[in-house]
Write a protein that holds these residues in place. Sequence first.
Motif, PDB file in Angstrom:
ATOM      1  N   CYS A   1       0.893  -1.294  -0.026  1.00 35.62           N
ATOM      2  CA  CYS A   1      -0.105  -0.094   0.026  1.00 35.62           C
ATOM      3  C   CYS A   1       0.870   1.253   0.121  1.00 35.62           C
ATOM      4  CB  CYS A   1      -1.031   0.191   1.291  1.00 35.62           C
ATOM      5  SG  CYS A   1      -1.759   1.429   1.340  1.00 35.62           S
ATOM      6  N   GLN A   2       0.714   2.109  -1.281  1.00 35.19           N
ATOM      7  CA  GLN A   2       1.909   3.224  -1.097  1.00 35.19           C
ATOM      8  C   GLN A   2       1.093   4.368  -0.092  1.00 35.19           C
ATOM      9  OE1 GLN A   2       4.412   3.043  -3.401  1.00 35.19           O
ATOM     10  NE2 GLN A   2       3.617   0.909  -3.046  1.00 35.19           N
ATOM     11  N   GLU A   3      -0.043   4.443   0.364  1.00 32.35           N
ATOM     12  CA  GLU A   3      -0.582   5.452   1.171  1.00 32.35           C
ATOM     13  C   GLU A   3       0.076   5.072   2.697  1.00 32.35           C
ATOM     14  OE1 GLU A   3      -2.027   8.966   2.357  1.00 32.35           O
ATOM     15  OE2 GLU A   3      -2.197   8.104   0.317  1.00 32.35           O
ATOM     16  N   CYS A   4      -0.027   3.761   3.026  1.00 32.49           N
ATOM     17  CA  CYS A   4       0.599   3.458   4.090  1.00 32.49           C
ATOM     18  C   CYS A   4       2.144   3.709   4.282  1.00 32.49           C
ATOM     19  CB  CYS A   4       0.488   2.039   4.651  1.00 32.49           C
ATOM     20  SG  CYS A   4      -1.121   1.363   4.847  1.00 32.49           S
ATOM     21  N   LYS A   5       2.759   3.234   3.231  1.00 30.69           N
ATOM     22  CA  LYS A   5       4.076   3.539   2.971  1.00 30.69           C
ATOM     23  C   LYS A   5       4.554   4.968   3.383  1.00 30.69           C
ATOM     24  CE  LYS A   5       7.645   1.699  -0.098  1.00 30.69           C
ATOM     25  NZ  LYS A   5       7.932   0.853  -1.310  1.00 30.69           N
TER      26      LYS A   5
ATOM     27  N   LYS B   1       3.291   6.872   4.936  1.00 29.03           N
ATOM     28  CA  LYS B   1       3.124   7.219   6.521  1.00 29.03           C
ATOM     29  C   LYS B   1       4.440   6.411   7.377  1.00 29.03           C
ATOM     30  CE  LYS B   1      -1.805   7.707   6.021  1.00 29.03           C
ATOM     31  NZ  LYS B   1      -3.119   6.965   6.460  1.00 29.03           N
ATOM     32  N   GLY B   2       5.116   5.745   6.609  1.00 31.18           N
ATOM     33  CA  GLY B   2       6.331   5.144   7.126  1.00 31.18           C
ATOM     34  C   GLY B   2       5.639   3.679   7.801  1.00 31.18           C
ATOM     35  N   LEU B   3       4.519   3.116   7.145  1.00 31.41           N
ATOM     36  CA  LEU B   3       4.127   1.723   7.319  1.00 31.41           C
ATOM     37  C   LEU B   3       4.362   0.704   6.418  1.00 31.41           C
ATOM     38  CD1 LEU B   3       0.786   2.881   9.287  1.00 31.41           C
ATOM     39  CD2 LEU B   3       2.832   2.379  10.246  1.00 31.41           C
ATOM     40  N   VAL B   4       4.198  -0.561   6.440  1.00 31.54           N
ATOM     41  CA  VAL B   4       4.130  -1.470   5.542  1.00 31.54           C
ATOM     42  C   VAL B   4       2.829  -2.265   5.523  1.00 31.54           C
ATOM     43  CG1 VAL B   4       5.409  -3.259   4.071  1.00 31.54           C
ATOM     44  CG2 VAL B   4       6.715  -1.318   5.137  1.00 31.54           C
ATOM     45  N   TYR B   5       2.199  -2.109   4.495  1.00 32.72           N
ATOM     46  CA  TYR B   5       1.024  -3.091   4.343  1.00 32.72           C
ATOM     47  C   TYR B   5       1.071  -3.894   2.853  1.00 32.72           C
ATOM     48  CZ  TYR B   5      -3.538  -4.787   4.463  1.00 32.72           C
ATOM     49  OH  TYR B   5      -4.777  -5.886   4.411  1.00 32.72           O
ATOM     50  N   THR B   6       0.867  -5.262   3.156  1.00 33.62           N
ATOM     51  CA  THR B   6       0.672  -5.943   2.127  1.00 33.62           C
ATOM     52  C   THR B   6      -0.447  -6.999   2.339  1.00 33.62           C
ATOM     53  OG1 THR B   6       2.084  -7.808   2.805  1.00 33.62           O
ATOM     54  CG2 THR B   6       3.336  -6.087   1.637  1.00 33.62           C
ATOM     55  N   ASP B   7      -0.707  -7.527   1.406  1.00 35.73           N
ATOM     56  CA  ASP B   7      -1.909  -8.689   1.441  1.00 35.73           C
ATOM     57  C   ASP B   7      -1.742  -9.535   2.522  1.00 35.73           C
ATOM     58  OD1 ASP B   7      -0.456  -9.865  -0.377  1.00 35.73           O
ATOM     59  OD2 ASP B   7      -1.872 -10.318  -1.607  1.00 35.73           O
ATOM     60  N   LYS B   8      -0.357  -9.969   2.848  1.00 37.63           N
ATOM     61  CA  LYS B   8       0.141 -10.768   3.653  1.00 37.63           C
ATOM     62  C   LYS B   8      -0.264 -10.498   5.073  1.00 37.63           C
ATOM     63  CE  LYS B   8       2.289 -13.423   0.286  1.00 37.63           C
ATOM     64  NZ  LYS B   8       1.537 -13.224  -0.987  1.00 37.63           N
TER      65      LYS B   8
ATOM     66  N   CYS C   1      -2.118   5.261 -11.639  1.00 35.39           N
ATOM     67  CA  CYS C   1      -2.717   4.114 -10.638  1.00 35.39           C
ATOM     68  C   CYS C   1      -1.406   3.740  -9.587  1.00 35.39           C
ATOM     69  CB  CYS C   1      -2.826   2.819 -11.606  1.00 35.39           C
ATOM     70  SG  CYS C   1      -3.922   3.066 -12.718  1.00 35.39           S
ATOM     71  N   GLU C   2      -1.916   3.505  -8.309  1.00 37.20           N
ATOM     72  CA  GLU C   2      -1.079   2.969  -7.257  1.00 37.20           C
ATOM     73  C   GLU C   2      -1.895   2.001  -6.410  1.00 37.20           C
ATOM     74  OE1 GLU C   2       0.283   6.395  -4.947  1.00 37.20           O
ATOM     75  OE2 GLU C   2      -1.574   6.288  -3.660  1.00 37.20           O
ATOM     76  N   VAL C   3      -1.146   1.205  -5.580  1.00 39.07           N
ATOM     77  CA  VAL C   3      -1.589   0.082  -4.817  1.00 39.07           C
ATOM     78  C   VAL C   3      -2.073   1.069  -3.532  1.00 39.07           C
ATOM     79  CG1 VAL C   3      -0.990  -1.900  -3.534  1.00 39.07           C
ATOM     80  CG2 VAL C   3      -0.236  -1.989  -5.872  1.00 39.07           C
ATOM     81  N   LYS C   4      -3.310   0.610  -3.187  1.00 35.71           N
ATOM     82  CA  LYS C   4      -3.820   0.996  -1.917  1.00 35.71           C
ATOM     83  C   LYS C   4      -4.588  -0.219  -1.047  1.00 35.71           C
ATOM     84  CE  LYS C   4      -4.606   5.818  -2.191  1.00 35.71           C
ATOM     85  NZ  LYS C   4      -4.362   6.419  -3.589  1.00 35.71           N
TER      86      LYS C   4
ATOM     87  N   HIS D   1      -7.890   2.994   0.526  1.00 39.12           N
ATOM     88  CA  HIS D   1      -8.675   3.020  -0.783  1.00 39.12           C
ATOM     89  C   HIS D   1     -10.119   3.670  -0.242  1.00 39.12           C
ATOM     90  CE1 HIS D   1      -9.926   1.433  -4.743  1.00 39.12           C
ATOM     91  NE2 HIS D   1      -9.860   2.889  -4.830  1.00 39.12           N
ATOM     92  N   ASN D   2     -10.841   2.882   0.869  1.00 41.68           N
ATOM     93  CA  ASN D   2     -11.992   3.564   1.243  1.00 41.68           C
ATOM     94  C   ASN D   2     -12.051   4.810   1.841  1.00 41.68           C
ATOM     95  OD1 ASN D   2     -13.456   1.299   0.296  1.00 41.68           O
ATOM     96  ND2 ASN D   2     -13.341   0.022   2.372  1.00 41.68           N
TER      97      ASN D   2
END
Length: 106
Positions: free
Chosen positions: A34-38, A40-47, A77-80, A85-86
């Motif tokens: 998720c580029q938005e989380c990134k 903010k200094g966070l890492v979020y993946t679907d895992k 486009c970017e991953v969120k 996204h919501n």
Amino acid sequence: MNEYKTKEQKIKFYKSNEWKKLRIKVLKRDNYECQECKRKGLVYTDKHDPDKHKRLDVDHLKDIEHYPRLALDINNCEVKCVRCHNKKHNRFRFQKKKNKWNDEMW
């Protein structure tokens, strides 16, 4: 130029092979994060979340309804994650209810 004003037109677009191919390219480019989380200094993946409903979306930075010519532009486009996204689109299903009683201690 395609128009994506109705729900049916959007559904048709998001089921198209062109969109599916672009979506995979964007996910790979953004390293499935998720580029938005990134930002903010966070890492979020679907895992990170075992809940199958919490996944990664590919977001159009400029909505296809208003910018149909950018619908298949990879730079638009970017991953969120679903949460980000919501939040961008103000699509919160479960909002915290305000307590109608004032429970403040005297």
